[in-house]
Structure formats: structure tokens, C-alpha cells
Motif scaffolding. Structure first.
Motif, PDB file in Angstrom:
ATOM      1  N   CYS A  33     -11.027   3.695   1.664  1.00 49.52           N
ATOM      2  CA  CYS A  33     -11.313   4.393   0.405  1.00 49.52           C
ATOM      3  C   CYS A  33     -11.636   3.397  -0.711  1.00 49.52           C
ATOM      4  N   ALA A  34     -10.914   2.286  -0.756  1.00 50.48           N
ATOM      5  CA  ALA A  34     -11.164   1.271  -1.788  1.00 50.48           C
ATOM      6  C   ALA A  34     -12.564   0.680  -1.640  1.00 50.48           C
ATOM      7  N   TYR A  78      -3.933  -0.497  -4.601  1.00 49.62           N
ATOM      8  CA  TYR A  78      -5.234   0.107  -4.325  1.00 49.62           C
ATOM      9  C   TYR A  78      -6.287  -0.435  -5.293  1.00 49.62           C
ATOM     10  N   ARG A 137       1.812   1.485  -5.233  1.00 50.78           N
ATOM     11  CA  ARG A 137       0.658   1.525  -4.324  1.00 50.78           C
ATOM     12  C   ARG A 137      -0.671   1.723  -5.043  1.00 50.78           C
ATOM     13  N   SER A 179     -10.705  10.077  -2.225  1.00 53.82           N
ATOM     14  CA  SER A 179     -10.231   8.697  -2.104  1.00 53.82           C
ATOM     15  C   SER A 179      -9.012   8.462  -2.985  1.00 53.82           C
ATOM     16  N   THR A 180      -9.075   8.929  -4.216  1.00 51.00           N
ATOM     17  CA  THR A 180      -7.935   8.780  -5.128  1.00 51.00           C
ATOM     18  C   THR A 180      -6.714   9.541  -4.611  1.00 51.00           C
ATOM     19  N   ALA A 187      -5.148   7.609  -1.784  1.00 52.66           N
ATOM     20  CA  ALA A 187      -4.483   6.397  -2.273  1.00 52.66           C
ATOM     21  C   ALA A 187      -3.137   6.705  -2.917  1.00 52.66           C
ATOM     22  N   ARG A 218      -9.725  -2.454  -4.311  1.00 53.07           N
ATOM     23  CA  ARG A 218     -11.039  -1.989  -4.775  1.00 53.07           C
ATOM     24  C   ARG A 218     -11.761  -3.101  -5.531  1.00 53.07           C
ATOM     25  N   ILE A 239       0.827  -1.209   0.000  1.00 50.57           N
ATOM     26  CA  ILE A 239       0.000   0.000   0.000  1.00 50.57           C
ATOM     27  C   ILE A 239       0.858   1.254   0.000  1.00 50.57           C
ATOM     28  N   VAL A 251      -6.655   3.852   3.529  1.00 52.00           N
ATOM     29  CA  VAL A 251      -6.597   3.531   2.095  1.00 52.00           C
ATOM     30  C   VAL A 251      -7.565   2.398   1.763  1.00 52.00           C
TER      31      VAL A 251
END
Length: 352
Positions: free
Chosen positions: A314-315, A219, A215, A285-286, A289, A223, A210, A311
Motif C-alpha cells: 500500500c505504501a 507507514y 504503525r 490503502s489508508t 495501514a 511511503r 508496522i 501494508v
């Protein structure tokens, strides 16, 4: 642009600074409302306590406690709760037990969720908790976890007539609940519990992946795992529904909402009941990440306590937005504990 739900009921604290005397009530009403109720929620990542007294139309919080205990740390690899994790949880629960006794709580419920459900030594752990803290932990099923979360947070759902998806991103699992509201009362149409939460999904990749140079690829894999775990539930969702609504109750959504507002420190009053455009949450979120651990740690409302797990959150959130593309995301800093309190108070005849 973020906005608060008009009329969303606040959970008042006893020393909230609200001015003016309370309306006069009959003696029997005042007597019935002296009782305190307690709710303990031991999750995969956090231990939380809430103690409250009922008031007309809701309840007043008189004490609260929250601590990151990471009970599920390493569980996905070993299948059991580690000694260190159990020690951290017992220490936090001992504080909860002391608060419950000091506040003379008349009725309480303590629940444990995914970590204790999954661990081979989960029952042994709850026996230890009862012996050392006096707290009887109830390991609840995912369906009960989803019901309590909905009961605790639906009051801040965005007004509308269409179906709503309420979700709770936990440490070891994510609960998704599709509801209709009839006269303000939530009616569950379907629910789903996915085996990925911020702890388990982070451990599926490892912190090195991550935070490494690849990373973003890690991510994307997280997701996709989350999205795949929602596939069967997504197939049951209405395809032509209008006015769809979305509400999240978890540390992930409250943290991202804080970043969206650029808060210098976390402020529950600014976050609870907020509605944020989903496009803004996807962009945040992006951004998170793409950051390194140190960069995430420097964001005021993330810090080192959340920098490694946010992170994965967020995914999971992006996977939810993919299956339920509502225009805005509601944010609730309330959930299972509030659901427990409402259940206990309603059982005693209080109108909430």
C-alpha cells in the motif's frame, strides 16, 4: 465505480466451461498448435508457473501453479539467500518441473528476479535448482523484467491516447514503465527499477513497527522511502500530458481490488481488467495501514499469508499515485509469466 475494460481478452483455461466447438482449422494449423509452452517466474516472494497452448489471437492456459516461498526473507539484512528460503523455493520449483514434464512442454523459460540478482549466493542457488529440479533459471536484469511485465499485461490497459504508466510491485523491487501505444502495440519510452518491494520495505521497518501503536508513523516512513526511490524517474515524466493512464500488475493491486469489491474469496475473473478510481484505492490503502495484523488477516482476500506484507504494498502504491495521478487504476492479474509465453510463441510464428 469499478468497471471492466470492454473487450479485454481473457486468458482462458482448458476447462473454462466455454461452450461450442472451435472453428474448423486446416490440419497444419491444428498440428502447430498442439505444442505447449511453459513460463516460470521465481520472484522474491512467490514462485509461479503457467503452461499454455497458442490459439488464434491468444493462448489457452492448460496448467498453473503458485506458491508463496519468501525467497528474499532476511536478504536485506544478510545479503544472501537463507537455507530455509532456498529449501522452500526448490520444493516449489520441483513441482513446476514435474508439471512441465507431465504436460510435455516443448519450449519453456524460467526467470528469477530481484532476490537472486541481489544475493551473493544467487548463482549457487540457481546451480542447485538446475541439479535438483532440471529447471535452468535465468537471472534477468530489471529492464528485461519490466519488458516482460509490459508484454504480459498491456492488453488490459484502459483505452486512450495519452501516455501510460505500468508498474509491477514485487517482493524485492518495483518496476515502473512509461509507454505509448501505437496501433495497440506498447512502445517503452522509459523505465525504472526501485530497490523496494513488499518484502524489502517491510523488513526496513520490521513487523513490530508496522503492527505497533505507532504503525501509521511507520507507514508514512515506508511511503516516503518509496517516493524518494522514484524521484529521478518522476523528473522524467511528462508534466502536461492529458488522458494519462495507470496499470498495475502485482499481488498488491489485485488484493486491494478484491477488498474494493468486497469479494468473499479471490476471483481472478472479477479482478483482471478491472479499473478502480484511484481515490478508492488510496482510501483502502489508508484503511489497511490503520489495521492491526489480526484485523487485516480477517479480510477474506488478504488472510494471514498477505497480512504482514500488504501494508508495504500500500505504501508503494500510494507513492506511485503521487507521481502519476491518473484518475483510475487498472488492475492486471497477469504479467511476467504471460510476457514470457507471448515471447516464446511469437518466436515460433504464432500471431497473438
Amino acid at each position: 465505480m469499478a468497471q471492466r475494460v470492454a473487450g479485454a481478452p481473457a486468458l482462458l483455461h482448458e476447462n473454462s466451461g466455454k461452450s461450442g466447438p472451435l472453428p474448423a482449422k486446416p490440419p497444419e494449423w491444428r498440428h502447430a498448435h498442439r505444442h505447449s509452452y511453459g513460463a516460470v517466474d521465481l520472484g522474491t516472494n512467490n514462485c509461479r508457473l503457467l503452461i499454455a497452448r497458442p490459439v488464434e489471437g491468444g493462448f489457452t492456459v492448460v496448467d498453473a501453479f503458485s506458491r508463496v516461498v519468501r525467497l528474499g526473507e532476511g536478504l536485506s539484512q544478510s545479503g544472501k539467500l537463507s537455507d530455509e528460503a532456498m529449501d522452500r523455493a526448490v520444493a516449489a520449483l520441483a513441482i513446476c518441473g514435474e508439471k512441465l514434464r507431465r504436460r510435455n512442454v516443448s519450449l519453456s523459460r524460467a526467470v528469477a528476479t530481484e532476490a537472486c540478482r541481489r544475493a551473493v549466493n544467487g548463482r549457487d542457488f540457481t546451480d542447485r535448482v538446475r541439479e535438483q529440479t532440471g529447471i535452468a533459471l535465468d537471472i534477468i536484469a530489471p529492464q528485461e523484467e519490466a519488458r516482460l511485465a509490459v508484454l504480459g499485461c498491456h492488453k488490459v490497459l484502459e483505452p486512450g491516447d495519452g501516455p501510460a504508466l505500468i508498474f509491477d510491485i514485487g517482493g524485492g523491487s518495483t518496476e515502473l514503465v512509461l509507454i505509448d501505444q501505437v496501433d495497440g502495440v506498447p512502445k517503452i519510452r522509459s523505465w525504472w527499477s526501485a530497490p523496494w518491494g513488499v518484502v524489502s520495505l517491510t523488513e526496513s521497518e520490521g513487523r513490530e513497527a508496522i503492527d505497533g501503536k505507532d504503525r501509521l508513523a511507520a507507514y508514512k516512513r515506508m511511503r516516503e522511502r518509496a517516493r524518494h526511490s522514484f524521484t529521478r524517474f518522476a523528473e522524467t515524466l511528462p508534466k502536461t500530458a492529458k488522458d494519462i493512464r495507470l496499470l498495475g500488475t502485482s499481488g498488491t493491486v489485485t488484493t486491494l481490488a478484491s477488498v474494493h469489491l468486497a469479494l468473499p474469496s479471490y476471483d481472478r475473473r472479477a479482478v483482471d481488467g478491472l479499473h478502480v478510481p484511484t481515490a478508492a484505492m488510496q482510501n483502502i490503502s489508508t484503511m489497511i495501514a490503520e489495521m492491526t495484523y489480526e484485523e487485516r488477516s480477517r479480510l477474506p482476500c488478504i488472510g494471514r499469508d498477505r497480512a504482514d506484507l500488504v501494508v508495504a504494498g500500500c505504501a508503494i502504491l500510494e507513492a506511485i499515485l503521487e507521481i502519476w495521478p491518473a484518475p483510475t487504476l487498472g488492475v492486471a492479474d497477469r504479467g511476467i509469466r504471460e510476457g514470457i509465453l507471448r515471447s516464446l510463441m511469437a518466436r515460433d510464428g504464432h500471431q497473438l
